[in-house]
Write a protein that holds these residues in place. Structure first.
Motif, short mmCIF file in Angstrom:
data_model
loop_
_atom_site.label_atom_id
_atom_site.label_comp_id
_atom_site.label_asym_id
_atom_site.label_seq_id
_atom_site.Cartn_x
_atom_site.Cartn_y
_atom_site.Cartn_z
N GLN A 38 0.82 -1.20 0.00
CA GLN A 38 0.00 0.00 0.00
C GLN A 38 0.86 1.25 0.00
O GLN A 38 0.66 2.16 -0.82
CB GLN A 38 -0.92 0.03 1.22
CG GLN A 38 -1.73 1.32 1.33
CD GLN A 38 -2.17 1.65 2.74
OE1 GLN A 38 -2.80 0.84 3.40
NE2 GLN A 38 -1.83 2.85 3.20
N VAL A 39 1.83 1.33 0.90
CA VAL A 39 2.64 2.54 0.99
C VAL A 39 3.51 2.71 -0.25
O VAL A 39 3.72 3.83 -0.73
CB VAL A 39 3.47 2.55 2.30
CG1 VAL A 39 4.57 1.52 2.28
CG2 VAL A 39 4.06 3.92 2.57
N ALA A 40 3.98 1.60 -0.83
CA ALA A 40 4.76 1.70 -2.07
C ALA A 40 3.90 2.21 -3.21
O ALA A 40 4.32 3.07 -4.00
CB ALA A 40 5.35 0.34 -2.41
N ALA A 41 2.68 1.68 -3.32
CA ALA A 41 1.78 2.11 -4.39
C ALA A 41 1.39 3.57 -4.22
O ALA A 41 1.36 4.35 -5.19
CB ALA A 41 0.54 1.22 -4.40
N GLN A 42 1.08 3.99 -2.99
CA GLN A 42 0.70 5.38 -2.76
C GLN A 42 1.87 6.32 -3.05
O GLN A 42 1.69 7.41 -3.62
CB GLN A 42 0.21 5.57 -1.33
CG GLN A 42 -1.16 4.97 -1.07
CD GLN A 42 -1.63 5.17 0.36
OE1 GLN A 42 -0.82 5.22 1.30
NE2 GLN A 42 -2.93 5.26 0.55
N ALA A 43 3.08 5.92 -2.68
CA ALA A 43 4.25 6.75 -2.96
C ALA A 43 4.46 6.91 -4.46
O ALA A 43 4.83 7.99 -4.95
CB ALA A 43 5.50 6.15 -2.31
N LEU A 44 4.21 5.84 -5.23
CA LEU A 44 4.34 5.92 -6.68
C LEU A 44 3.26 6.82 -7.28
O LEU A 44 3.52 7.55 -8.24
CB LEU A 44 4.28 4.52 -7.29
CG LEU A 44 4.58 4.43 -8.79
CD1 LEU A 44 5.95 5.01 -9.13
CD2 LEU A 44 4.48 2.98 -9.27
N VAL A 45 2.06 6.79 -6.71
CA VAL A 45 1.01 7.72 -7.13
C VAL A 45 1.47 9.16 -6.92
O VAL A 45 1.34 10.01 -7.81
CB VAL A 45 -0.31 7.46 -6.37
CG1 VAL A 45 -1.31 8.59 -6.62
CG2 VAL A 45 -0.92 6.13 -6.79
N ALA A 46 2.03 9.44 -5.73
CA ALA A 46 2.50 10.79 -5.43
C ALA A 46 3.56 11.24 -6.43
O ALA A 46 3.51 12.36 -6.95
CB ALA A 46 3.05 10.85 -4.01
N ALA A 47 4.52 10.36 -6.72
CA ALA A 47 5.55 10.69 -7.70
C ALA A 47 4.94 10.95 -9.07
O ALA A 47 5.25 11.94 -9.74
CB ALA A 47 6.58 9.56 -7.77
#
Length: 293
Positions: A38-47
């Motif tokens: 989840q945190v990896a996916a959300q961080a990629l969304v932010a990027a």
């Protein structure tokens, strides 16, 4: 689209609070911390929200620094490292309670034509012939019912099918350190949400679910579900080679070349159903045996 998939898409749809700052929520997980995918996916969304649409993610490298609190929002700060003629680089730090819990670097590229080759797709049965992970879980009498329900709830948005028994389904004897799962979203991605970044983000989310299974198989361990191993992701890297859809079947072919020092390494390739190598993945995680074992 299933209700669970819509809930996952809502989870990944971050709130922008400043030009380079985003906020995401969390969901309950199998273990009492934020699910790493989840945190990896959300961080990629932010990027990705800070990158022009003509540049697609081609790699990410991440470190899990602290356990996340599933009861608190996560703030993602994006640093614009580089905007070149062909490539764009971003660094994202996820923060909770004033401390970084996760750091990700991601690179995006404008489409180019170039040399082409790939490793061949390994053999695997048709996913339609395999039981769903929910069906498998409900057939395991040795796993506590409350644990089964947590697993099912955590994976309800994803149709994930093991080719062989998962580590927690058949354990006690070492097996080959190799595991295969088919996965796709539990519903189609259509309309305005159907963009290449979302498919990459969803594959990133799923990639953290099963990659260290092959470590457990090598030692006949069942993992957290049966309490014979304590584990957590340490770092995670992905390379996105070719276009794919997360709502169509993807084969996750995983193996472990090594485990030592309380850590295990998993490496994998993800193929489309027609044999295209879409993604390469490597992850190292903590794999500890409780003292009583």
């Amino acid at each position: 689209m299933s209700k669970a998939l819509q809930g996952l898409l809502d989870l990944l749809d971050l709130e922008q609070i400043e030009e380079n700052i985003f906020r995401g929520q969390s969901q309950s997980a199998v273990v009492p911390r934020v699910f790493g995918g989840q945190v990896a996916a959300q961080a990629l969304v932010a990027a990705g929200r800070t990158v022009s649409a003509d540049r697609l993610a081609h790699s990410l490298h991440a470190y899990f620094l602290r356990p996340g609190d599933p009861g608190a929002p996560i703030v993602y700060t994006v640093e614009r490292m580089n905007d070149g003629r062909s490539f764009t680089a971003r660094r994202v730090v996820a923060v909770q309670h004033g401390q970084p819990i996760f750091a990700l670097s991601a690179s995006f590229q404008r489409h180019e034509d170039g040399l082409e080759h790939q490793a061949p797709m390994p053999s695997a049965p048709d996913p339609a012939t395999l039981p769903t992970s929910q069906d498998r879980l409900r057939g395991y009498d040795h796993i506590a019912p409350e644990v089964v329900e947590k697993f099912i709830e955590a994976r309800e948005a994803i149709d994930l099918r093991y080719v062989e028994e998962p580590p927690y389904g058949k354990f006690g004897e070492p097996r080959e350190p190799h595991s295969q799962v088919w996965f796709r979203t539990n519903g189609k991605l259509e309309g305005p949400i159907d963009d290449p970044l979302l498919h990459v983000v969803l594959a990133t989310y799923v990639s953290d679910m099963t990659l260290l299974d092959s470590v457990l198989l090598a030692h006949g361990r069942g993992g957290w579900a049966v309490g014979d191993v304590v584990g957590a992701s340490l770092d995670h890297a992905m390379w996105f080679h070719r276009p794919f859809r997360a709502d169509e079947w993807l084969l996750y072919d995983q193996e472990s070349p090594s485990a030592s020092g309380g850590r295990g390494l998993g490496q994998a390739r993800i193929y489309t159903q027609d044999g295209q190598l879409a993604i390469s993945v490597i992850q190292e995680g903590v794999v500890r045996v409780p003292r009583e074992h």
